[in-house]
Design a protein around this motif. Sequence first.
Motif, PDB file in Angstrom:
ATOM      1  N   GLY A  12       0.763  -1.236   0.000  1.00 22.26           N
ATOM      2  CA  GLY A  12       0.000   0.000   0.000  1.00 22.26           C
ATOM      3  C   GLY A  12       0.797   1.290   0.000  1.00 22.26           C
ATOM      4  O   GLY A  12       0.255   2.342  -0.324  1.00 22.26           O
ATOM      5  N   GLN A  13       2.093   1.260   0.330  1.00 20.13           N
ATOM      6  CA  GLN A  13       2.865   2.508   0.370  1.00 20.13           C
ATOM      7  C   GLN A  13       3.049   3.091  -1.029  1.00 20.13           C
ATOM      8  O   GLN A  13       2.994   4.305  -1.204  1.00 20.13           O
ATOM      9  N   THR A  14       3.240   2.255  -2.022  1.00 15.29           N
ATOM     10  CA  THR A  14       3.401   2.764  -3.387  1.00 15.29           C
ATOM     11  C   THR A  14       2.101   3.394  -3.873  1.00 15.29           C
ATOM     12  O   THR A  14       2.123   4.411  -4.568  1.00 15.29           O
ATOM     13  N   ARG A  15       0.959   2.834  -3.513  1.00 14.90           N
ATOM     14  CA  ARG A  15      -0.324   3.459  -3.843  1.00 14.90           C
ATOM     15  C   ARG A  15      -0.412   4.836  -3.179  1.00 14.90           C
ATOM     16  O   ARG A  15      -0.829   5.816  -3.790  1.00 14.90           O
ATOM     17  N   LYS A  16       0.013   4.921  -1.928  1.00 13.97           N
ATOM     18  CA  LYS A  16       0.009   6.206  -1.224  1.00 13.97           C
ATOM     19  C   LYS A  16       0.919   7.210  -1.929  1.00 13.97           C
ATOM     20  O   LYS A  16       0.551   8.374  -2.102  1.00 13.97           O
ATOM     21  N   VAL A  17       2.096   6.771  -2.349  1.00  8.29           N
ATOM     22  CA  VAL A  17       3.020   7.630  -3.088  1.00  8.29           C
ATOM     23  C   VAL A  17       2.377   8.102  -4.391  1.00  8.29           C
ATOM     24  O   VAL A  17       2.410   9.290  -4.726  1.00  8.29           O
ATOM     25  N   ALA A  18       1.784   7.175  -5.141  1.00 12.08           N
ATOM     26  CA  ALA A  18       1.148   7.527  -6.419  1.00 12.08           C
ATOM     27  C   ALA A  18       0.012   8.530  -6.221  1.00 12.08           C
ATOM     28  O   ALA A  18      -0.110   9.500  -6.978  1.00 12.08           O
ATOM     29  N   ARG A  19      -0.808   8.320  -5.222  1.00 11.66           N
ATOM     30  CA  ARG A  19      -1.907   9.254  -4.951  1.00 11.66           C
ATOM     31  C   ARG A  19      -1.371  10.630  -4.548  1.00 11.66           C
ATOM     32  O   ARG A  19      -1.911  11.653  -4.964  1.00 11.66           O
ATOM     33  N   TRP A  20      -0.326  10.647  -3.744  1.00 11.14           N
ATOM     34  CA  TRP A  20       0.261  11.911  -3.315  1.00 11.14           C
ATOM     35  C   TRP A  20       0.808  12.675  -4.520  1.00 11.14           C
ATOM     36  O   TRP A  20       0.606  13.877  -4.642  1.00 11.14           O
ATOM     37  N   VAL A  21       1.504  11.968  -5.411  1.00 11.81           N
ATOM     38  CA  VAL A  21       2.048  12.586  -6.627  1.00 11.81           C
ATOM     39  C   VAL A  21       0.913  13.104  -7.502  1.00 11.81           C
ATOM     40  O   VAL A  21       0.970  14.226  -8.015  1.00 11.81           O
ATOM     41  N   ALA A  22      -0.127  12.300  -7.686  1.00  7.54           N
ATOM     42  CA  ALA A  22      -1.271  12.733  -8.503  1.00  7.54           C
ATOM     43  C   ALA A  22      -1.927  13.976  -7.902  1.00  7.54           C
ATOM     44  O   ALA A  22      -2.253  14.925  -8.627  1.00  7.54           O
ATOM     45  N   ASP A  23      -2.129  13.990  -6.592  1.00  7.34           N
ATOM     46  CA  ASP A  23      -2.719  15.162  -5.935  1.00  7.34           C
ATOM     47  C   ASP A  23      -1.841  16.396  -6.129  1.00  7.34           C
ATOM     48  O   ASP A  23      -2.344  17.489  -6.391  1.00  7.34           O
ATOM     49  N   ARG A  24      -0.545  16.230  -5.999  1.00  8.03           N
ATOM     50  CA  ARG A  24       0.384  17.355  -6.168  1.00  8.03           C
ATOM     51  C   ARG A  24       0.265  17.950  -7.573  1.00  8.03           C
ATOM     52  O   ARG A  24       0.214  19.164  -7.751  1.00  8.03           O
ATOM     53  N   MET A  25       0.218  17.093  -8.578  1.00  6.10           N
ATOM     54  CA  MET A  25       0.113  17.581  -9.957  1.00  6.10           C
ATOM     55  C   MET A  25      -1.243  18.218 -10.218  1.00  6.10           C
ATOM     56  O   MET A  25      -1.339  19.231 -10.911  1.00  6.10           O
ATOM     57  N   PHE A  26      -2.295  17.634  -9.649  1.00 15.43           N
ATOM     58  CA  PHE A  26      -3.628  18.202  -9.800  1.00 15.43           C
ATOM     59  C   PHE A  26      -3.680  19.609  -9.194  1.00 15.43           C
ATOM     60  O   PHE A  26      -4.260  20.525  -9.773  1.00 15.43           O
ATOM     61  N   GLU A  27      -3.053  19.774  -8.023  1.00 13.40           N
ATOM     62  CA  GLU A  27      -3.010  21.086  -7.371  1.00 13.40           C
ATOM     63  C   GLU A  27      -2.242  22.114  -8.201  1.00 13.40           C
ATOM     64  O   GLU A  27      -2.426  23.314  -8.027  1.00 13.40           O
ATOM     65  N   GLN A  28      -1.399  21.634  -9.113  1.00 14.56           N
ATOM     66  CA  GLN A  28      -0.658  22.513 -10.022  1.00 14.56           C
ATOM     67  C   GLN A  28      -1.397  22.676 -11.351  1.00 14.56           C
ATOM     68  O   GLN A  28      -0.822  23.112 -12.335  1.00 14.56           O
ATOM     69  N   SER A  29      -2.680  22.298 -11.364  1.00 17.91           N
ATOM     70  CA  SER A  29      -3.583  22.459 -12.517  1.00 17.91           C
ATOM     71  C   SER A  29      -3.319  21.502 -13.673  1.00 17.91           C
ATOM     72  O   SER A  29      -3.719  21.765 -14.802  1.00 17.91           O
ATOM     73  N   HIS A  30      -2.668  20.373 -13.394  1.00 19.85           N
ATOM     74  CA  HIS A  30      -2.494  19.360 -14.427  1.00 19.85           C
ATOM     75  C   HIS A  30      -3.666  18.387 -14.361  1.00 19.85           C
ATOM     76  O   HIS A  30      -4.272  18.191 -13.312  1.00 19.85           O
ATOM     77  N   THR A  31      -3.978  17.785 -15.487  1.00 19.58           N
ATOM     78  CA  THR A  31      -4.975  16.729 -15.534  1.00 19.58           C
ATOM     79  C   THR A  31      -4.250  15.419 -15.256  1.00 19.58           C
ATOM     80  O   THR A  31      -3.213  15.143 -15.870  1.00 19.58           O
ATOM     81  N   VAL A  32      -4.781  14.640 -14.329  1.00 25.02           N
ATOM     82  CA  VAL A  32      -4.098  13.418 -13.913  1.00 25.02           C
ATOM     83  C   VAL A  32      -5.063  12.241 -13.965  1.00 25.02           C
ATOM     84  O   VAL A  32      -6.188  12.326 -13.497  1.00 25.02           O
ATOM     85  N   GLU A  33      -4.585  11.154 -14.544  1.00 27.12           N
ATOM     86  CA  GLU A  33      -5.315   9.884 -14.499  1.00 27.12           C
ATOM     87  C   GLU A  33      -4.451   8.929 -13.689  1.00 27.12           C
ATOM     88  O   GLU A  33      -3.274   8.748 -13.999  1.00 27.12           O
ATOM     89  N   ILE A  34      -5.026   8.353 -12.648  1.00 28.76           N
ATOM     90  CA  ILE A  34      -4.278   7.437 -11.787  1.00 28.76           C
ATOM     91  C   ILE A  34      -4.963   6.075 -11.805  1.00 28.76           C
ATOM     92  O   ILE A  34      -6.195   5.994 -11.763  1.00 28.76           O
ATOM     93  N   ALA A  35      -4.133   5.020 -11.901  1.00 29.95           N
ATOM     94  CA  ALA A  35      -4.709   3.676 -11.961  1.00 29.95           C
ATOM     95  C   ALA A  35      -3.679   2.641 -11.553  1.00 29.95           C
ATOM     96  O   ALA A  35      -2.487   2.805 -11.823  1.00 29.95           O
ATOM     97  N   PRO A  36      -4.138   1.568 -10.910  1.00 27.70           N
ATOM     98  CA  PRO A  36      -3.212   0.456 -10.663  1.00 27.70           C
ATOM     99  C   PRO A  36      -2.878  -0.222 -11.993  1.00 27.70           C
ATOM    100  O   PRO A  36      -3.737  -0.355 -12.875  1.00 27.70           O
ATOM    101  N   LEU A  37      -1.638  -0.633 -12.147  1.00 28.92           N
ATOM    102  CA  LEU A  37      -1.220  -1.277 -13.390  1.00 28.92           C
ATOM    103  C   LEU A  37      -2.002  -2.548 -13.671  1.00 28.92           C
ATOM    104  O   LEU A  37      -2.182  -2.927 -14.824  1.00 28.92           O
ATOM    105  N   SER A  38      -2.503  -3.193 -12.642  1.00 28.25           N
ATOM    106  CA  SER A  38      -3.280  -4.418 -12.828  1.00 28.25           C
ATOM    107  C   SER A  38      -4.603  -4.154 -13.546  1.00 28.25           C
ATOM    108  O   SER A  38      -5.230  -5.078 -14.039  1.00 28.25           O
ATOM    109  N   GLU A  39      -5.012  -2.886 -13.618  1.00 30.73           N
ATOM    110  CA  GLU A  39      -6.279  -2.546 -14.264  1.00 30.73           C
ATOM    111  C   GLU A  39      -6.117  -1.836 -15.600  1.00 30.73           C
ATOM    112  O   GLU A  39      -7.099  -1.406 -16.195  1.00 30.73           O
ATOM    113  N   ILE A  40      -4.890  -1.689 -16.059  1.00 33.20           N
ATOM    114  CA  ILE A  40      -4.654  -0.990 -17.327  1.00 33.20           C
ATOM    115  C   ILE A  40      -4.449  -2.022 -18.429  1.00 33.20           C
ATOM    116  O   ILE A  40      -3.477  -2.767 -18.416  1.00 33.20           O
TER     117      ILE A  40
END
Length: 178
Positions: A12-40
């Motif tokens: 779960g720590q890598t998921r937390k890292v990925a979500r944190w990174v996605a939130d950071r980019m979203f806060e900088q006005s970027h469009t972000v799509e986040i997904a587990p690799l098992s679902e892509i």
Amino acid sequence: MKILVAYATTEGQTRKVARWVADRMFEQSHTVEIAPLSEIDDIELRRFDGVILAASIHLGHYQPEVAEFAHKAAKQLVNQPTLFLSVSLAAAGHDAEDWRGLDRISEEFYAATGWSPDRFVQVAGAYKPSEYDMVRRFVMRRVIAQKDPDKDLSIDHEYTDWQSLGAEVDAWLAKIPE
């Protein structure tokens, strides 16, 4: 910019890292799509201005889904900006042998998948005895006791340096042409 953040996680720590990174980019006005690799499946990477893959190291290897994805998408990934976040407890320490091991693991990953990211960042993980089964708790307690002897081994501890991670992500984003 539109960024894909795809991850594989074991505890779960890598998921937390990925979500944190996605939130950071979203806060900088970027469009972000986040997904587990098992679902892509067969995602069209050309839709994105950049791709971030995050995975953790366990027993000397990344999760199979990150290697499978990188191998399958290698030809597409080389045509766009990429960042690979490698999460592990070994990255929390200063032991030269551990860092050589991390380098070896990443080189083996590149050789096996045919893909090498534009930017590669080692991210310190977390020690979570509250979530481990009995065997894993025993093994992880021994690892942490050697690396961080003053640590209370009965409580969870996060080693991730969020400020440093943010600086790495920002530096990567700054190099993507608008």
